[in-house]
Motif scaffolding. Structure first.
Motif, PDB file in Angstrom:
ATOM      1  N   UNK A   1       1.657  -1.027   3.057  1.00  8.72           N
ATOM      2  CA  UNK A   1       2.003   0.020   3.911  1.00  8.72           C
ATOM      3  C   UNK A   1       1.178   1.223   3.825  1.00  8.72           C
ATOM      4  N   UNK A   2       0.998   2.079   5.002  1.00 10.75           N
ATOM      5  CA  UNK A   2       0.377   3.254   4.807  1.00 10.75           C
ATOM      6  C   UNK A   2       1.230   4.452   5.133  1.00 10.75           C
ATOM      7  N   UNK A   3       1.082   5.394   4.496  1.00 10.24           N
ATOM      8  CA  UNK A   3       2.012   6.512   4.689  1.00 10.24           C
ATOM      9  C   UNK A   3       1.467   7.800   4.287  1.00 10.24           C
ATOM     10  N   UNK A   4       1.392   9.019   5.224  1.00  9.65           N
ATOM     11  CA  UNK A   4       0.967  10.350   4.965  1.00  9.65           C
ATOM     12  C   UNK A   4       1.901  11.411   4.396  1.00  9.65           C
ATOM     13  N   UNK A   5       3.212  10.829   4.133  1.00  8.36           N
ATOM     14  CA  UNK A   5       4.062  11.650   3.533  1.00  8.36           C
ATOM     15  C   UNK A   5       4.540  11.107   2.174  1.00  8.36           C
ATOM     16  N   UNK A   6       4.248  11.932   1.186  1.00  5.21           N
ATOM     17  CA  UNK A   6       4.404  11.565  -0.262  1.00  5.21           C
ATOM     18  C   UNK A   6       5.745  11.407  -0.703  1.00  5.21           C
ATOM     19  N   UNK A   7       6.670  12.366  -0.125  1.00  6.04           N
ATOM     20  CA  UNK A   7       8.090  12.117  -0.378  1.00  6.04           C
ATOM     21  C   UNK A   7       8.737  11.124   0.038  1.00  6.04           C
ATOM     22  N   UNK A   8       8.439  10.612   1.161  1.00  3.23           N
ATOM     23  CA  UNK A   8       8.858   9.550   1.943  1.00  3.23           C
ATOM     24  C   UNK A   8       8.267   8.217   1.266  1.00  3.23           C
ATOM     25  N   UNK A   9       7.112   8.303   0.711  1.00  2.00           N
ATOM     26  CA  UNK A   9       6.324   7.153   0.199  1.00  2.00           C
ATOM     27  C   UNK A   9       7.226   6.810  -1.271  1.00  2.00           C
ATOM     28  N   UNK A  10       7.786   7.885  -1.767  1.00  2.00           N
ATOM     29  CA  UNK A  10       8.313   7.781  -3.388  1.00  2.00           C
ATOM     30  C   UNK A  10       9.676   7.106  -3.171  1.00  2.00           C
ATOM     31  N   UNK A  11      10.278   6.934  -1.963  1.00  2.63           N
ATOM     32  CA  UNK A  11      11.686   6.424  -1.948  1.00  2.63           C
ATOM     33  C   UNK A  11      11.561   4.853  -2.369  1.00  2.63           C
ATOM     34  N   UNK A  12      12.428   4.810  -3.523  1.00  2.00           N
ATOM     35  CA  UNK A  12      12.395   3.314  -3.806  1.00  2.00           C
ATOM     36  C   UNK A  12      11.282   2.790  -4.799  1.00  2.00           C
ATOM     37  N   UNK A  13      10.307   3.893  -5.045  1.00  2.00           N
ATOM     38  CA  UNK A  13       9.189   3.235  -6.057  1.00  2.00           C
ATOM     39  C   UNK A  13       9.616   3.021  -7.460  1.00  2.00           C
ATOM     40  N   UNK A  14       8.981   1.849  -7.926  1.00  2.00           N
ATOM     41  CA  UNK A  14       9.054   1.383  -9.158  1.00  2.00           C
ATOM     42  C   UNK A  14       7.866   1.932  -9.778  1.00  2.00           C
ATOM     43  N   UNK A  15       6.730   2.149  -9.246  1.00  2.00           N
ATOM     44  CA  UNK A  15       5.513   2.842  -9.916  1.00  2.00           C
ATOM     45  C   UNK A  15       4.738   3.633  -9.121  1.00  2.00           C
ATOM     46  N   UNK A  16       4.568   4.715  -9.814  1.00  2.00           N
ATOM     47  CA  UNK A  16       3.803   5.773  -8.908  1.00  2.00           C
ATOM     48  C   UNK A  16       2.367   5.876  -9.476  1.00  2.00           C
ATOM     49  N   UNK A  17       1.179   5.539  -8.757  1.00  2.00           N
ATOM     50  CA  UNK A  17      -0.122   5.623  -9.450  1.00  2.00           C
ATOM     51  C   UNK A  17      -0.842   6.585  -8.835  1.00  2.00           C
ATOM     52  N   UNK A  18      -0.979   7.855  -9.704  1.00  2.00           N
ATOM     53  CA  UNK A  18      -1.843   8.733  -9.065  1.00  2.00           C
ATOM     54  C   UNK A  18      -3.237   8.816  -9.389  1.00  2.00           C
ATOM     55  N   UNK A  19      -4.057   9.027  -8.256  1.00  2.00           N
ATOM     56  CA  UNK A  19      -5.625   9.067  -8.638  1.00  2.00           C
ATOM     57  C   UNK A  19      -6.144  10.183  -8.918  1.00  2.00           C
ATOM     58  N   UNK A  20      -7.260  10.426  -9.513  1.00  3.26           N
ATOM     59  CA  UNK A  20      -7.854  11.717  -9.584  1.00  3.26           C
ATOM     60  C   UNK A  20      -8.572  12.010  -8.289  1.00  3.26           C
ATOM     61  N   UNK A  21      -8.178  13.452  -7.941  1.00  3.83           N
ATOM     62  CA  UNK A  21      -8.716  14.043  -7.093  1.00  3.83           C
ATOM     63  C   UNK A  21     -10.133  14.503  -7.450  1.00  3.83           C
TER      64      UNK A  21
ATOM     65  N   UNK B   1      10.935   4.484 -13.277  1.00  4.13           N
ATOM     66  CA  UNK B   1       9.927   4.404 -12.302  1.00  4.13           C
ATOM     67  C   UNK B   1       8.711   4.813 -13.068  1.00  4.13           C
ATOM     68  N   UNK B   2       7.613   3.983 -13.227  1.00  3.16           N
ATOM     69  CA  UNK B   2       6.415   4.094 -14.012  1.00  3.16           C
ATOM     70  C   UNK B   2       5.609   5.060 -13.619  1.00  3.16           C
ATOM     71  N   UNK B   3       5.017   5.900 -14.126  1.00  2.00           N
ATOM     72  CA  UNK B   3       3.899   7.110 -14.041  1.00  2.00           C
ATOM     73  C   UNK B   3       2.698   6.646 -14.434  1.00  2.00           C
ATOM     74  N   UNK B   4       1.596   6.470 -13.490  1.00  2.00           N
ATOM     75  CA  UNK B   4       0.563   5.923 -13.912  1.00  2.00           C
ATOM     76  C   UNK B   4      -0.753   6.565 -13.513  1.00  2.00           C
ATOM     77  N   UNK B   5      -2.039   6.634 -14.225  1.00  2.00           N
ATOM     78  CA  UNK B   5      -3.018   7.369 -13.750  1.00  2.00           C
ATOM     79  C   UNK B   5      -4.185   6.583 -14.421  1.00  2.00           C
ATOM     80  N   UNK B   6      -5.239   6.371 -13.627  1.00  2.00           N
ATOM     81  CA  UNK B   6      -6.416   5.687 -14.516  1.00  2.00           C
ATOM     82  C   UNK B   6      -7.313   6.667 -15.091  1.00  2.00           C
TER      83      UNK B   6
END
Length: 310
Positions: free
Chosen positions: A210-230, A264-269
């Motif tokens: 799934x592709x989404x441009x709204x972060x708050x919408x994407x977070x609904x029901x998330x088990x894992x959030x993986x943030x990438x380095x900007x 909800x797991x918070x991950x970052x590489x």
């Protein structure tokens, strides 16, 4: 332990089956038990020569591969382009042939050019492991992410994973997409359009994503959030209005952290830009597994070296 067919190289996860990934994760569990011992070493690769061939700077990946090889009793050599014959114009193929002539059995390679490990594999009789090539792939990062998710949540199948950030330039995102979807996870990609690229590419390659441009919408029901380095140079390239605006719309801020579930797991590489794509509070939150990812990287890379050595 799950059996899997032998392979020679690990360039990306696109040609790994679910059974092969499962076998690697099970082997990594055994390797993590080794790392928990007082003496963190077994003789599995005694007499084998492993070369860390890094054309790009690295901390986590290079050191974890070195620790993994040493824990398996392999001989490890760290090669960097700086100070080598590469500076005199030696080609990648010639360098690989030289390492082969010197007795290398496994080459772990990081390169700024996508596809470089494929070229090396064509001219090397041993095994090549891709430790990151350009914007293309980073398979061992994806494997350690899978291992961490399974370790903390008990499984990967059915898990809701949100990958947010600079996706179009991320080799980590691409390898994770292959691994996560192969293992049955549900993945949502979230980014501003300039850092996502054509949505049709992602949905055509991975139809279940799934592709989404709204972060708050994407977070609904998330088990894992993986943030990438900007990658901050993207702002200079005109792909972002400002870092502050990016953080407001796509950063894992303290406010968003409060809305996440406790599991909800918070991950970052890594490496991280704290205060940009991820708040300092999120890095040290009880449900953050960023340090666990680094720790698990050694066990996963031990498992891969062991399996490739056959």
């Amino acid at each position: 332990m799950t059996s899997a067919p032998a392979r020679r190289h690990a360039i990306d996860l696109d040609d790994f089956s679910g059974d092969e990934i499962e076998a690697l994760l099970e082997t990594a569990e055994s390797m993590k038990e080794v790392l928990a011992r007082e003496i963190k070493q077994v003789p599995a690769l005694r007499g084998r020569n492993v070369v860390n061939m890094f054309y790009e700077e690295s901390t986590r990946t290079r050191i974890s591969f070195e620790l993994a090889a040493r824990a398996l009793s392999a001989n490890i050599v760290n090669f960097t382009a700086r100070g080598s014959s590469v500076e005199k114009g030696e080609s990648l193929v010639d360098t690989v042939r030289t390492l082969q002539a010197l007795g290398a059995d496994i080459v772990v390679m990081r390169h700024s050019q996508a596809g470089a490990p494929y070229l090396a594999a064509q001219h090397f009789r041993g095994s090549v492991i891709n430790a990151g090539d350009g914007r293309h792939a980073h398979p061992t990062q994806a494997l350690l992410d899978l291992f961490t998710i399974r370790e903390r949540l008990g499984q990967v199948r059915g898990v809701q994973v949100v990958i947010v950030g600079d996706i179009v330039h991320s080799r980590v995102a691409r390898s994770n997409l292959w691994g996560l979807t192969r293992m049955g996870a549900h993945v949502t990609l979230c980014a501003p359009p300039t850092l996502l690229g054509p949505a049709a590419y992602w949905t055509a390659t991975w139809p279940e994503v799934r592709v989404c441009h709204r972060f708050d919408e994407a977070l609904a029901g998330a088990d894992v959030v993986m943030a990438l380095r900007l990658q901050k140079e993207r702002q200079q390239a005109g792909l972002l209005p400002s870092l502050r605006e990016y953080t407001r719309r796509y950063g894992l801020t303290p406010e968003r952290l409060e809305r996440l579930g406790e599991r909800t797991l918070i991950m970052h590489p890594g490496p991280m830009n704290e205060g940009v794509e991820i708040a300092p509070e999120a890095v040290v939150a009880p449900n953050a597994v960023i340090e666990a990812q680094v720790t698990n990287g050694v066990a996963v890379r031990m498992a891969l070296l062991y399996r490739l050595a056959g």
